[in-house]
Design a protein around this motif. Structure first.
Motif, PDB file in Angstrom:
ATOM      1  N   GLU A 125      -4.608   5.489   7.324  1.00  0.00           N
ATOM      2  CA  GLU A 125      -4.857   4.315   7.943  1.00  0.00           C
ATOM      3  C   GLU A 125      -3.996   3.714   8.886  1.00  0.00           C
ATOM      4  OE1 GLU A 125      -7.808   2.901   9.368  1.00  0.00           O
ATOM      5  OE2 GLU A 125      -9.518   3.806   8.053  1.00  0.00           O
ATOM      6  N   HIS A 126      -3.561   2.946   9.798  1.00  0.00           N
ATOM      7  CA  HIS A 126      -2.638   1.783  10.683  1.00  0.00           C
ATOM      8  C   HIS A 126      -2.527   0.975  10.869  1.00  0.00           C
ATOM      9  CE1 HIS A 126      -1.980   6.271  11.217  1.00  0.00           C
ATOM     10  NE2 HIS A 126      -0.604   6.136  11.329  1.00  0.00           N
ATOM     11  N   GLU A 127      -2.490  -0.219  10.535  1.00  0.00           N
ATOM     12  CA  GLU A 127      -2.713  -1.303   9.933  1.00  0.00           C
ATOM     13  C   GLU A 127      -3.161  -2.214  11.727  1.00  0.00           C
ATOM     14  OE1 GLU A 127      -1.520  -6.554   9.460  1.00  0.00           O
ATOM     15  OE2 GLU A 127      -0.162  -4.162   8.794  1.00  0.00           O
ATOM     16  N   GLY A 128      -3.964  -2.241  12.546  1.00  0.00           N
ATOM     17  CA  GLY A 128      -3.756  -2.615  14.026  1.00  0.00           C
ATOM     18  C   GLY A 128      -5.424  -2.588  13.843  1.00  0.00           C
ATOM     19  N   ALA A 162      -7.418  -4.293   4.751  1.00  0.00           N
ATOM     20  CA  ALA A 162      -8.063  -2.177   4.556  1.00  0.00           C
ATOM     21  C   ALA A 162      -7.439  -1.922   2.849  1.00  0.00           C
ATOM     22  CB  ALA A 162      -7.142  -1.611   5.150  1.00  0.00           C
ATOM     23  N   VAL A 163      -6.477  -2.172   2.401  1.00  0.00           N
ATOM     24  CA  VAL A 163      -6.446  -1.804   1.327  1.00  0.00           C
ATOM     25  C   VAL A 163      -6.948  -2.295   0.167  1.00  0.00           C
ATOM     26  CG1 VAL A 163      -3.964  -2.101  -0.627  1.00  0.00           C
ATOM     27  CG2 VAL A 163      -3.459  -1.412   1.837  1.00  0.00           C
ATOM     28  N   ALA A 164      -7.342  -3.855   0.135  1.00  0.00           N
ATOM     29  CA  ALA A 164      -9.010  -4.953  -0.431  1.00  0.00           C
ATOM     30  C   ALA A 164      -9.721  -3.788  -0.698  1.00  0.00           C
ATOM     31  CB  ALA A 164      -8.802  -6.500   0.084  1.00  0.00           C
ATOM     32  N   ILE A 165     -10.247  -3.695   1.087  1.00  0.00           N
ATOM     33  CA  ILE A 165     -11.467  -2.526   0.848  1.00  0.00           C
ATOM     34  C   ILE A 165     -11.342  -1.547  -0.147  1.00  0.00           C
ATOM     35  CG2 ILE A 165     -12.744  -1.550   2.878  1.00  0.00           C
ATOM     36  CD1 ILE A 165     -11.980  -3.746   4.813  1.00  0.00           C
ATOM     37  N   PHE A 166     -10.141  -0.917   0.156  1.00  0.00           N
ATOM     38  CA  PHE A 166     -10.008   0.825  -0.672  1.00  0.00           C
ATOM     39  C   PHE A 166     -10.359   0.320  -2.118  1.00  0.00           C
ATOM     40  CE2 PHE A 166      -7.879   3.004   2.911  1.00  0.00           C
ATOM     41  CZ  PHE A 166      -8.386   2.597   3.582  1.00  0.00           C
ATOM     42  N   ARG A 167      -9.979  -0.984  -2.552  1.00  0.00           N
ATOM     43  CA  ARG A 167     -10.370  -0.863  -3.741  1.00  0.00           C
ATOM     44  C   ARG A 167     -11.157  -1.943  -4.061  1.00  0.00           C
ATOM     45  NH1 ARG A 167      -5.102  -0.997  -6.578  1.00  0.00           N
ATOM     46  NH2 ARG A 167      -5.745  -2.649  -8.072  1.00  0.00           N
ATOM     47  N   ASN A 168     -12.274  -2.135  -3.110  1.00  0.00           N
ATOM     48  CA  ASN A 168     -13.574  -2.408  -3.573  1.00  0.00           C
ATOM     49  C   ASN A 168     -14.545  -1.614  -4.510  1.00  0.00           C
ATOM     50  OD1 ASN A 168     -16.329  -3.701  -3.630  1.00  0.00           O
ATOM     51  ND2 ASN A 168     -15.290  -4.847  -2.235  1.00  0.00           N
ATOM     52  N   PRO A 169     -15.315  -1.597  -5.552  1.00  0.00           N
ATOM     53  CA  PRO A 169     -16.441  -0.289  -5.169  1.00  0.00           C
ATOM     54  C   PRO A 169     -17.498  -0.651  -4.234  1.00  0.00           C
ATOM     55  CG  PRO A 169     -16.652  -1.623  -7.243  1.00  0.00           C
ATOM     56  CD  PRO A 169     -15.303  -2.101  -6.344  1.00  0.00           C
ATOM     57  N   ALA A 170     -17.624  -0.990  -4.281  1.00  0.00           N
ATOM     58  CA  ALA A 170     -18.865  -1.619  -3.064  1.00  0.00           C
ATOM     59  C   ALA A 170     -18.679  -0.663  -1.825  1.00  0.00           C
ATOM     60  CB  ALA A 170     -19.420  -2.656  -2.890  1.00  0.00           C
ATOM     61  N   LYS A 171     -17.569  -1.048  -1.116  1.00  0.00           N
ATOM     62  CA  LYS A 171     -17.413  -0.355   0.540  1.00  0.00           C
ATOM     63  C   LYS A 171     -17.486   1.097   0.566  1.00  0.00           C
ATOM     64  CE  LYS A 171     -16.605  -5.332   1.856  1.00  0.00           C
ATOM     65  NZ  LYS A 171     -16.827  -4.834   2.920  1.00  0.00           N
ATOM     66  N   GLN A 172     -17.907   2.117  -0.356  1.00  0.00           N
ATOM     67  CA  GLN A 172     -17.361   3.586  -0.852  1.00  0.00           C
ATOM     68  C   GLN A 172     -16.553   4.020   0.840  1.00  0.00           C
ATOM     69  OE1 GLN A 172     -20.580   5.229  -2.378  1.00  0.00           O
ATOM     70  NE2 GLN A 172     -19.224   3.550  -3.723  1.00  0.00           N
ATOM     71  N   VAL A 173     -15.641   3.594   1.010  1.00  0.00           N
ATOM     72  CA  VAL A 173     -14.343   4.144   2.131  1.00  0.00           C
ATOM     73  C   VAL A 173     -13.281   4.114   1.396  1.00  0.00           C
ATOM     74  CG1 VAL A 173     -13.999   1.952   2.789  1.00  0.00           C
ATOM     75  CG2 VAL A 173     -14.383   3.642   4.382  1.00  0.00           C
ATOM     76  N   SER A 174     -12.397   4.794   2.476  1.00  0.00           N
ATOM     77  CA  SER A 174     -10.949   4.540   2.003  1.00  0.00           C
ATOM     78  C   SER A 174     -10.539   6.220   2.468  1.00  0.00           C
ATOM     79  CB  SER A 174     -11.040   5.481  -0.338  1.00  0.00           C
ATOM     80  OG  SER A 174     -11.506   6.844  -0.298  1.00  0.00           O
ATOM     81  N   ALA A 175      -8.644   5.790   2.066  1.00  0.00           N
ATOM     82  CA  ALA A 175      -7.930   6.969   3.228  1.00  0.00           C
ATOM     83  C   ALA A 175      -6.965   6.908   1.919  1.00  0.00           C
ATOM     84  CB  ALA A 175      -7.865   6.330   4.012  1.00  0.00           C
ATOM     85  N   HIS A 176      -6.036   8.072   2.325  1.00  0.00           N
ATOM     86  CA  HIS A 176      -5.156   8.823   1.230  1.00  0.00           C
ATOM     87  C   HIS A 176      -3.954   7.573   1.447  1.00  0.00           C
ATOM     88  CE1 HIS A 176      -7.433  12.474   1.848  1.00  0.00           C
ATOM     89  NE2 HIS A 176      -6.822  12.566   0.373  1.00  0.00           N
ATOM     90  N   HIS A 213      -6.210   7.621  12.191  1.00  0.00           N
ATOM     91  CA  HIS A 213      -7.152   5.988  12.014  1.00  0.00           C
ATOM     92  C   HIS A 213      -6.184   4.675  12.392  1.00  0.00           C
ATOM     93  CE1 HIS A 213     -10.188   7.590   9.692  1.00  0.00           C
ATOM     94  NE2 HIS A 213      -9.176   8.569   8.784  1.00  0.00           N
ATOM     95  N   VAL A 214      -7.095   4.190  12.634  1.00  0.00           N
ATOM     96  CA  VAL A 214      -6.823   2.256  12.778  1.00  0.00           C
ATOM     97  C   VAL A 214      -7.363   1.748  12.388  1.00  0.00           C
ATOM     98  CG1 VAL A 214      -6.050   0.685  14.481  1.00  0.00           C
ATOM     99  CG2 VAL A 214      -5.604   3.225  15.262  1.00  0.00           C
ATOM    100  N   THR A 215      -7.023   0.524  12.027  1.00  0.00           N
ATOM    101  CA  THR A 215      -7.855   0.053  10.479  1.00  0.00           C
ATOM    102  C   THR A 215      -8.783  -1.045  10.664  1.00  0.00           C
ATOM    103  OG1 THR A 215      -6.061  -1.705  10.417  1.00  0.00           O
ATOM    104  CG2 THR A 215      -6.394   0.014   8.411  1.00  0.00           C
ATOM    105  N   GLN A 216      -8.682  -1.686  11.929  1.00  0.00           N
ATOM    106  CA  GLN A 216      -9.154  -2.582  12.819  1.00  0.00           C
ATOM    107  C   GLN A 216      -9.334  -3.663  11.548  1.00  0.00           C
ATOM    108  OE1 GLN A 216      -9.289  -1.783  15.731  1.00  0.00           O
ATOM    109  NE2 GLN A 216     -11.460  -2.926  16.027  1.00  0.00           N
ATOM    110  N   GLU A 217      -8.685  -3.920  11.330  1.00  0.00           N
ATOM    111  CA  GLU A 217      -8.281  -4.768   9.763  1.00  0.00           C
ATOM    112  C   GLU A 217      -6.412  -5.010   9.363  1.00  0.00           C
ATOM    113  OE1 GLU A 217     -10.816  -6.197   8.517  1.00  0.00           O
ATOM    114  OE2 GLU A 217     -12.230  -5.080   8.418  1.00  0.00           O
ATOM    115  N   THR A 218      -6.375  -6.265   8.229  1.00  0.00           N
ATOM    116  CA  THR A 218      -4.969  -5.937   8.486  1.00  0.00           C
ATOM    117  C   THR A 218      -4.693  -5.198   7.544  1.00  0.00           C
ATOM    118  OG1 THR A 218      -5.804  -7.744   6.379  1.00  0.00           O
ATOM    119  CG2 THR A 218      -5.351  -8.964   9.158  1.00  0.00           C
TER     120      THR A 218
END
Length: 196
Positions: free
Chosen positions: A124-127, A74-88, A65-70
């Protein structure tokens, strides 16, 4: 190791298993990562499914994947319980630094397809797909080492049929990793850097 210490360790393991996933994830340390070069930064327990892979599901793919975020976002999104998304895993552009956000035994929500989620490790890859400058030598090399390790541990063939882009997941509406991702280079690195 004496019998008493073995029994104490088993009791501690059993007690830890009774804790909610969110508490277990928070209690984990960097030494608990599945990939030694990664740093443990757990996703919210609301953003993945606890499992027991590969017993529950075979691990057959690595999805790029590519994050489409910094990286930090991206890490903050995965830590946010409202986002319903993650990667290993998330790989940083500048230096290839890796955070692990979901244990490999668990099912990360990254592919947009439950069947593929259950059978894959998501990286996920930053970029941004339209900004190839994010795809640095360090990112390619550190990510390829990670993918080679995953493939070696689960017996995944190191080819384009098993190391796929998010765009290749059936039903996906994503385009990542995009036209600027150098698949020939990446697969070559995975094969050069792996144990087999």
């Amino acid at each position: 190791m004496d019998r008493r210490r073995i029994l104490q360790g088993a009791a501690a393991t059993a007690a830890a298993a009774l804790l909610p996933a969110s508490v277990r994830a928070t209690a984990a340390t960097a030494g608990d990562t599945d990939y030694p070069a990664a740093h443990w930064v757990p996703a919210s327990a609301s953003n993945y499914t606890v499992s027991n892979r590969p017993s529950a599901y075979p691990v057959q793919y690595v999805i790029i994947h590519v994050t489409q975020e910094t990286f930090a976002d991206a890490v903050a999104i995965f830590r946010n319980p409202a986002k319903q998304v993650s990667a290993h895993y998330v790989v940083r552009s500048a230096d290839g630094y890796i955070d692990q956000c979901v244990r490999e035994k668990d099912v990360a929500w990254h592919a947009g397809n439950w069947d593929y989620n259950t059978r894959s490790i998501g990286i996920e890859h930053e970029g941004y797909v339209d900004q190839p400058a994010y795809f640095t030598d360090a990112m390619y090399e550190k990510s390829a080492l990670l993918t080679a390790s995953v493939c070696d541990r689960y017996g995944i063939p190191k080819d384009r049929a098993h190391i796929i882009g998010h765009v290749q997941v059936p039903g996906s509406d994503h385009t990542d990793p995009g036209a600027h991702w150098d698949w020939v280079r990446y697969i070559r690195l995975v094969n050069l850097l792996g144990a087999s």
